[in-house]
Enzyme design. Structure first.
Site, PDB file in Angstrom:
ATOM      1  N   TYR A  36       2.337   2.190   3.969  1.00 42.08           N
ATOM      2  CA  TYR A  36       2.855   3.328   3.185  1.00 42.08           C
ATOM      3  C   TYR A  36       3.002   4.564   4.082  1.00 42.08           C
ATOM      4  O   TYR A  36       2.127   5.441   4.085  1.00 42.08           O
ATOM      5  CB  TYR A  36       1.907   3.649   2.024  1.00 42.08           C
ATOM      6  CG  TYR A  36       1.705   2.507   1.045  1.00 42.08           C
ATOM      7  CD1 TYR A  36       2.783   1.912   0.384  1.00 42.08           C
ATOM      8  CD2 TYR A  36       0.428   2.026   0.765  1.00 42.08           C
ATOM      9  CE1 TYR A  36       2.597   0.864  -0.511  1.00 42.08           C
ATOM     10  CE2 TYR A  36       0.230   0.987  -0.133  1.00 42.08           C
ATOM     11  CZ  TYR A  36       1.318   0.406  -0.760  1.00 42.08           C
ATOM     12  OH  TYR A  36       1.119  -0.620  -1.644  1.00 42.08           O
ATOM     13  N   ASP A  43      -1.066   9.821  -5.070  1.00 43.09           N
ATOM     14  CA  ASP A  43      -1.990   9.729  -3.934  1.00 43.09           C
ATOM     15  C   ASP A  43      -2.300  11.133  -3.414  1.00 43.09           C
ATOM     16  O   ASP A  43      -3.446  11.504  -3.180  1.00 43.09           O
ATOM     17  CB  ASP A  43      -1.368   8.945  -2.771  1.00 43.09           C
ATOM     18  CG  ASP A  43      -1.105   7.489  -3.087  1.00 43.09           C
ATOM     19  OD1 ASP A  43      -0.318   7.227  -4.010  1.00 43.09           O
ATOM     20  OD2 ASP A  43      -1.664   6.612  -2.402  1.00 43.09           O
ATOM     21  N   GLN A 108       5.586   9.556 -10.867  1.00 39.64           N
ATOM     22  CA  GLN A 108       4.330   8.794 -10.888  1.00 39.64           C
ATOM     23  C   GLN A 108       3.374   9.486 -11.852  1.00 39.64           C
ATOM     24  O   GLN A 108       3.678  10.600 -12.310  1.00 39.64           O
ATOM     25  CB  GLN A 108       3.732   8.737  -9.466  1.00 39.64           C
ATOM     26  CG  GLN A 108       3.784   7.356  -8.861  1.00 39.64           C
ATOM     27  CD  GLN A 108       3.045   7.222  -7.543  1.00 39.64           C
ATOM     28  OE1 GLN A 108       2.758   8.203  -6.875  1.00 39.64           O
ATOM     29  NE2 GLN A 108       2.740   5.999  -7.157  1.00 39.64           N
ATOM     30  N   GLY A 168       2.217   3.786 -11.388  1.00 39.07           N
ATOM     31  CA  GLY A 168       1.215   3.799 -10.322  1.00 39.07           C
ATOM     32  C   GLY A 168       0.427   2.494 -10.295  1.00 39.07           C
ATOM     33  O   GLY A 168      -0.216   2.167  -9.311  1.00 39.07           O
ATOM     34  N   ASP A 170       1.497  -0.640 -10.329  1.00 36.16           N
ATOM     35  CA  ASP A 170       2.776  -1.321 -10.175  1.00 36.16           C
ATOM     36  C   ASP A 170       2.862  -2.745 -10.709  1.00 36.16           C
ATOM     37  O   ASP A 170       3.832  -3.124 -11.335  1.00 36.16           O
ATOM     38  CB  ASP A 170       3.159  -1.357  -8.691  1.00 36.16           C
ATOM     39  CG  ASP A 170       3.121   0.010  -8.019  1.00 36.16           C
ATOM     40  OD1 ASP A 170       2.509   0.938  -8.578  1.00 36.16           O
ATOM     41  OD2 ASP A 170       3.699   0.148  -6.935  1.00 36.16           O
ATOM     42  N   TRP A 356      -3.304  -4.715  -8.671  1.00 36.54           N
ATOM     43  CA  TRP A 356      -3.291  -4.239 -10.059  1.00 36.54           C
ATOM     44  C   TRP A 356      -3.479  -5.336 -11.110  1.00 36.54           C
ATOM     45  O   TRP A 356      -3.406  -5.050 -12.298  1.00 36.54           O
ATOM     46  CB  TRP A 356      -2.014  -3.446 -10.387  1.00 36.54           C
ATOM     47  CG  TRP A 356      -1.962  -2.153  -9.620  1.00 36.54           C
ATOM     48  CD1 TRP A 356      -1.128  -1.852  -8.575  1.00 36.54           C
ATOM     49  CD2 TRP A 356      -2.788  -0.992  -9.805  1.00 36.54           C
ATOM     50  NE1 TRP A 356      -1.386  -0.588  -8.106  1.00 36.54           N
ATOM     51  CE2 TRP A 356      -2.397  -0.035  -8.836  1.00 36.54           C
ATOM     52  CE3 TRP A 356      -3.817  -0.673 -10.679  1.00 36.54           C
ATOM     53  CZ2 TRP A 356      -2.998   1.216  -8.734  1.00 36.54           C
ATOM     54  CZ3 TRP A 356      -4.420   0.582 -10.581  1.00 36.54           C
ATOM     55  CH2 TRP A 356      -4.001   1.493  -9.620  1.00 36.54           C
ATOM     56  N   GLU A 399      -7.681   0.073   0.384  1.00 38.10           N
ATOM     57  CA  GLU A 399      -6.815   0.518  -0.723  1.00 38.10           C
ATOM     58  C   GLU A 399      -7.417   0.134  -2.087  1.00 38.10           C
ATOM     59  O   GLU A 399      -7.403   0.904  -3.029  1.00 38.10           O
ATOM     60  CB  GLU A 399      -5.434  -0.132  -0.564  1.00 38.10           C
ATOM     61  CG  GLU A 399      -4.420   0.247  -1.619  1.00 38.10           C
ATOM     62  CD  GLU A 399      -3.074  -0.442  -1.406  1.00 38.10           C
ATOM     63  OE1 GLU A 399      -2.942  -1.258  -0.462  1.00 38.10           O
ATOM     64  OE2 GLU A 399      -2.147  -0.147  -2.174  1.00 38.10           O
TER      65      GLU A 399
END
Ligand code: GLC
Length: 429
Positions: A36, A43, A108, A168, A170, A356, A399
């Site tokens: 990213y 973020d 977002q 967010g 995803d 997610w 992450e």
């Protein structure tokens, strides 16, 4: 540099600060190198809280840089492509917006006003905080007005999302059904995420094909809000966005009062009232939480995820709903060892390490801990903090974390994990 923590040692806060400094690209912080390489909106808001613990003026700068990319209609894009980078796809050429700072064409979760409120209240340099608040307030108001105007043009009280990336969260299983109704793109492309992270931690190709169809569609309609609202094949009342927006609008009104800024406050209050009366249509007595809704089919998106408890954060719950959600959270924590998994472990679509669909995300656990605390459950807040920080302590600043083992997943040396650690552990609550 070894960026892992030894589980027998306390979390290395110097390392957390070093990660933010290493990810600083001059006024904005990338989430992680390679995977990213640009500025992501939510973020950045969370990262600003981490910067506050080590460099207050840098925290404010993070916000200012983000709002420099705000569109004329008020939208704050989910990605600002400040400089070129080949390691990410889809880049600015695919999104096609060339006005101002190249950017994506969706937003977002609007956590900015809440983050700015925390910055304003906790920064020690009061003169700086007052000056920055005055500068940012009109931009924040324009952003919130954009959400209510463009994403709820029929004044239902429930804003809609046009893309799973906008949530967010995803790849949440809650989006599977509405996404399945989106056509796939016919052109070929090369994903870059799989060059950085194992494929078992990332979305599948058919999902990517549909993500890109939507990206194409916004461009095809020239980013015209009315045309997109009328034609977008993905429209979801995302309970996470709705709750975060609601909380942020309340924070924004409070900030306006502090700064004696009255423009826009009355309209925001009207929107808050509208959402407060519409929210119960998403409540599920059976699941003990609020469910998102597919606005095209009208169907409930029947999946218990961490988004479904966020109305607690939004201040949208009755006392009985708060207690029901907190009991759900307590039992959910009994079923997991590393904090709340992004999807409830009883779901057939729970996958402990796929993006997610199950992993633990430290910033979400912080948001839920804060909500538990505000609703009189410090023991749940303390438990969330302990479990989440145990992941960071044993695995490092990843992450997200495997919900079954606590192992680090996704990108390493991740800014929001470092920032939330700095912020959370620096907070006496
Ligand atoms: C992923 C996450 C999203 C985040 C972005 C940058 O796309 O799903 O929430 O903003 O990475 O970290």
């Amino acid at each position: 540099m070894n960026q892992k923590n030894d589980s027998s040692n306390p979390i290395d806060m110097t390392l957390a600060a070093e990660i933010l400094r290493n990810n600083d690209r001059g006024g904005y912080t990338i989430p992680t190198d390679g995977l990213y390489p640009f500025q992501w909106s939510w973020d950045s808001a969370l990262v600003a809280l981490g910067w506050m613990r080590i460099d207050e003026s840098r925290a404010w700068e993070e916000a200012e840089t983000m709002f420099r990319g705000q569109w004329a209609n008020g939208m704050v894009p989910h990605i600002l492509f400040h400089k070129g980078a080949e390691s990410y796809f889809p880049g600015p050429d695919v999104w096609g917006n060339t006005k101002g700072i190249p950017s994506s064409a969706i937003s977002q979760p609007p956590v900015w006003a809440t983050a700015i409120r925390l910055l304003y209240e906790q920064c020690t340099d009061r003169e700086l905080a007052d000056a920055k608040l005055r500068l940012l307030l009109p931009k924040l108001i324009a952003y919130h007005e954009w959400w209510y105007r463009e994403r709820d043009p029929e004044n239902t009280g429930l804003v809609c999302s046009y893309h799973p990336w906008e949530s967010g969260m995803d790849n949440s299983p809650a989006w599977d059904a509405p996404l399945a109704a989106v056509p796939e793109v016919s052109w070929s492309y090369q994903r870059r995420d799989l060059g950085h992270v194992d494929s078992d931690q990332r979305p599948h190709k058919p999902e990517y094909d549909r993500y890109l169809y939507l990206v194409d569609l916004y461009k095809r309609y020239g980013f015209d809000s009315q045309k997109i609202y009328a034609n977008c094949p993905y429209k979801v009342a995302d309970i996470g966005i709705i709750a975060i927006l609601h909380r942020a609008s309340k924070d924004l009104i409070d900030l306006c009062r502090i700064a004696s800024h009255s423009d826009g406050v009355e309209a925001l209050q009207t929107e808050l009232d509208q959402t407060a009366s519409a929210i119960n249509s998403l409540w599920s007595e059976d699941k003990r939480c609020f469910m998102s809704r597919d606005l095209i089919t009208g169907k409930t998106l029947d999946e218990v995820t961490t988004a479904t408890v966020l109305p607690l954060f939004g201040g949208l719950t009755s006392d009985a709903q708060s207690e029901a959600i907190l009991s759900l959270i307590g039992e959910w924590l009994d079923d997991t060892s590393f904090g709340l998994s992004s999807t409830h472990p009883s779901s057939p679509r729970f996958e402990p390490k796929r993006y997610w669909r199950g992993p633990v995300w430290p910033h979400i656990n912080w948001i839920i801990a804060l909500s538990a605390l505000e609703h009189g459950h410090p023991e749940i807040a303390a438990r969330l903090r302990r479990c989440t920080m145990a992941c960071v302590q044993s695995s490092g600043f990843w992450e997200y974390f495997d919900a079954d083992t606590g192992a680090g997943c996704g990108g390493d040396n991740f800014s929001w994990t470092a920032a939330i650690t700095l912020y959370w552990l620096g907070d006496s609550t």
